[in-house]
Motif scaffolding. Structure first.
Motif, PDB file in Angstrom:
ATOM      1  N   VAL A 122      36.383 120.035  36.786  1.00  0.00           N
ATOM      2  CA  VAL A 122      36.491 121.362  36.188  1.00  0.00           C
ATOM      3  C   VAL A 122      37.670 122.129  36.807  1.00  0.00           C
ATOM      4  CG1 VAL A 122      35.344 123.609  35.964  1.00  0.00           C
ATOM      5  CG2 VAL A 122      34.059 121.499  35.586  1.00  0.00           C
ATOM      6  N   TYR A 123      37.760 122.082  38.118  1.00  0.00           N
ATOM      7  CA  TYR A 123      38.746 122.891  38.841  1.00  0.00           C
ATOM      8  C   TYR A 123      40.131 122.257  38.813  1.00  0.00           C
ATOM      9  CZ  TYR A 123      40.165 126.270  42.422  1.00  0.00           C
ATOM     10  OH  TYR A 123      40.768 127.281  43.106  1.00  0.00           O
ATOM     11  N   GLY A 124      40.195 120.935  38.902  1.00  0.00           N
ATOM     12  CA  GLY A 124      41.466 120.223  38.913  1.00  0.00           C
ATOM     13  C   GLY A 124      41.922 119.897  40.323  1.00  0.00           C
ATOM     14  N   GLU A 125      42.488 118.696  40.472  1.00  0.00           N
ATOM     15  CA  GLU A 125      42.919 118.240  41.792  1.00  0.00           C
ATOM     16  C   GLU A 125      44.021 119.116  42.369  1.00  0.00           C
ATOM     17  OE1 GLU A 125      43.657 114.087  42.561  1.00  0.00           O
ATOM     18  OE2 GLU A 125      42.163 113.528  41.054  1.00  0.00           O
ATOM     19  N   LYS A 126      44.982 119.488  41.556  1.00  0.00           N
ATOM     20  CA  LYS A 126      46.108 120.303  42.048  1.00  0.00           C
ATOM     21  C   LYS A 126      45.612 121.644  42.574  1.00  0.00           C
ATOM     22  CE  LYS A 126      50.627 121.764  41.954  1.00  0.00           C
ATOM     23  NZ  LYS A 126      50.643 122.568  43.119  1.00  0.00           N
ATOM     24  N   ARG A 127      44.769 122.317  41.809  1.00  0.00           N
ATOM     25  CA  ARG A 127      44.250 123.624  42.253  1.00  0.00           C
ATOM     26  C   ARG A 127      43.370 123.469  43.487  1.00  0.00           C
ATOM     27  NH1 ARG A 127      41.779 127.383  37.916  1.00  0.00           N
ATOM     28  NH2 ARG A 127      42.074 128.891  39.579  1.00  0.00           N
ATOM     29  N   ALA A 128      42.579 122.408  43.536  1.00  0.00           N
ATOM     30  CA  ALA A 128      41.730 122.177  44.711  1.00  0.00           C
ATOM     31  C   ALA A 128      42.594 121.941  45.943  1.00  0.00           C
ATOM     32  CB  ALA A 128      40.795 120.991  44.473  1.00  0.00           C
ATOM     33  N   ASP A 129      43.613 121.111  45.816  1.00  0.00           N
ATOM     34  CA  ASP A 129      44.516 120.836  46.924  1.00  0.00           C
ATOM     35  C   ASP A 129      45.237 122.113  47.368  1.00  0.00           C
ATOM     36  OD1 ASP A 129      45.898 118.950  48.725  1.00  0.00           O
ATOM     37  OD2 ASP A 129      47.666 119.484  47.523  1.00  0.00           O
ATOM     38  N   ASP A 130      45.722 122.892  46.409  1.00  0.00           N
ATOM     39  CA  ASP A 130      46.392 124.160  46.735  1.00  0.00           C
ATOM     40  C   ASP A 130      45.447 125.119  47.450  1.00  0.00           C
ATOM     41  OD1 ASP A 130      48.724 123.244  45.547  1.00  0.00           O
ATOM     42  OD2 ASP A 130      48.457 124.401  43.697  1.00  0.00           O
ATOM     43  N   THR A 131      44.206 125.200  46.984  1.00  0.00           N
ATOM     44  CA  THR A 131      43.216 126.095  47.595  1.00  0.00           C
ATOM     45  C   THR A 131      42.933 125.684  49.036  1.00  0.00           C
ATOM     46  OG1 THR A 131      42.206 126.559  45.454  1.00  0.00           O
ATOM     47  CG2 THR A 131      40.854 126.981  47.404  1.00  0.00           C
ATOM     48  N   LEU A 132      42.748 124.392  49.261  1.00  0.00           N
ATOM     49  CA  LEU A 132      42.478 123.907  50.619  1.00  0.00           C
ATOM     50  C   LEU A 132      43.673 124.147  51.541  1.00  0.00           C
ATOM     51  CD1 LEU A 132      40.543 120.632  49.797  1.00  0.00           C
ATOM     52  CD2 LEU A 132      39.610 122.796  50.668  1.00  0.00           C
TER      53      LEU A 132
END
Length: 169
Positions: A122-132
């Motif tokens: 749902v969130y997406g790998e790119k956004r998850a990586d950026d958030t972390l």
């Protein structure tokens, strides 16, 4: 946005989202009557090659021995782990998963992996990586500025003390 508006939005985000991330992550542990932190102890025991002790877990998690002892006591009561006393030094107790504990650890790991996978879809790998990366950067900058930083707030031990197991003779 003004600084006051950003502050208000930050507080609102904390109150309605950030504060509950732990609850979101903990859902897979609920059927087994343990916290996510206790599951992490089980996971460490399951995946570590060398025998683990309470002290080694406390140091790895950067929490007090009493915090880990509380988790271990719950896991012992539920018969998810066993303790084996070192024959040369009775103060050292090695932890291992029971057969029931191994099944529980595997079930929680599977459910947790599936839950994370769904969130990532749902969130997406790119956004998850950026958030972390953003969170990690915020922690680093807070520490550089002299604040205790997020992980420093988590580490309840004295900054000048380290724990170690008694030396086996």
């Amino acid at each position: 946005m003004t600084e006051a508006e950003i502050h208000e939005q930050f507080v609102e985000t904390y109150m309605h989202i950030l504060k509950y991330i732990g609850d979101f992550v903990s859902v897979p542990t609920r059927p087994y009557k343990i916290t996510f932190e206790a599951y992490i102890v089980m996971q460490m025991i399951a995946t570590t090659k060398e025998p683990l002790t309470l002290v080694k877990i406390a140091n790895a998690q950067r929490v007090s021995r009493s915090a880990i002892a509380r988790q271990i006591n719950v896991l012992l009561d539920l018969k998810y782990i066993d303790q084996t006393t070192n024959a040369s030094d009775r103060r050292i107790k090695y932890l291992s998963l029971t057969p029931a504990g191994l099944k529980v650890e595997q079930a929680i790991s599977s459910a947790s992996d599936e839950r994370f996978h769904q969130w990532l879809q749902v969130y997406g790998e790119k956004r998850a990586d950026d958030t972390l990366r953003y969170i990690t950067d915020a922690e680093k900058k807070a520490t550089e500025m002299g604040f205790s930083g997020f992980s420093g707030l988590h580490d309840k031990r004295s900054a000048h003390s380290t724990y170690s197991d008694p030396k086996v003779l």
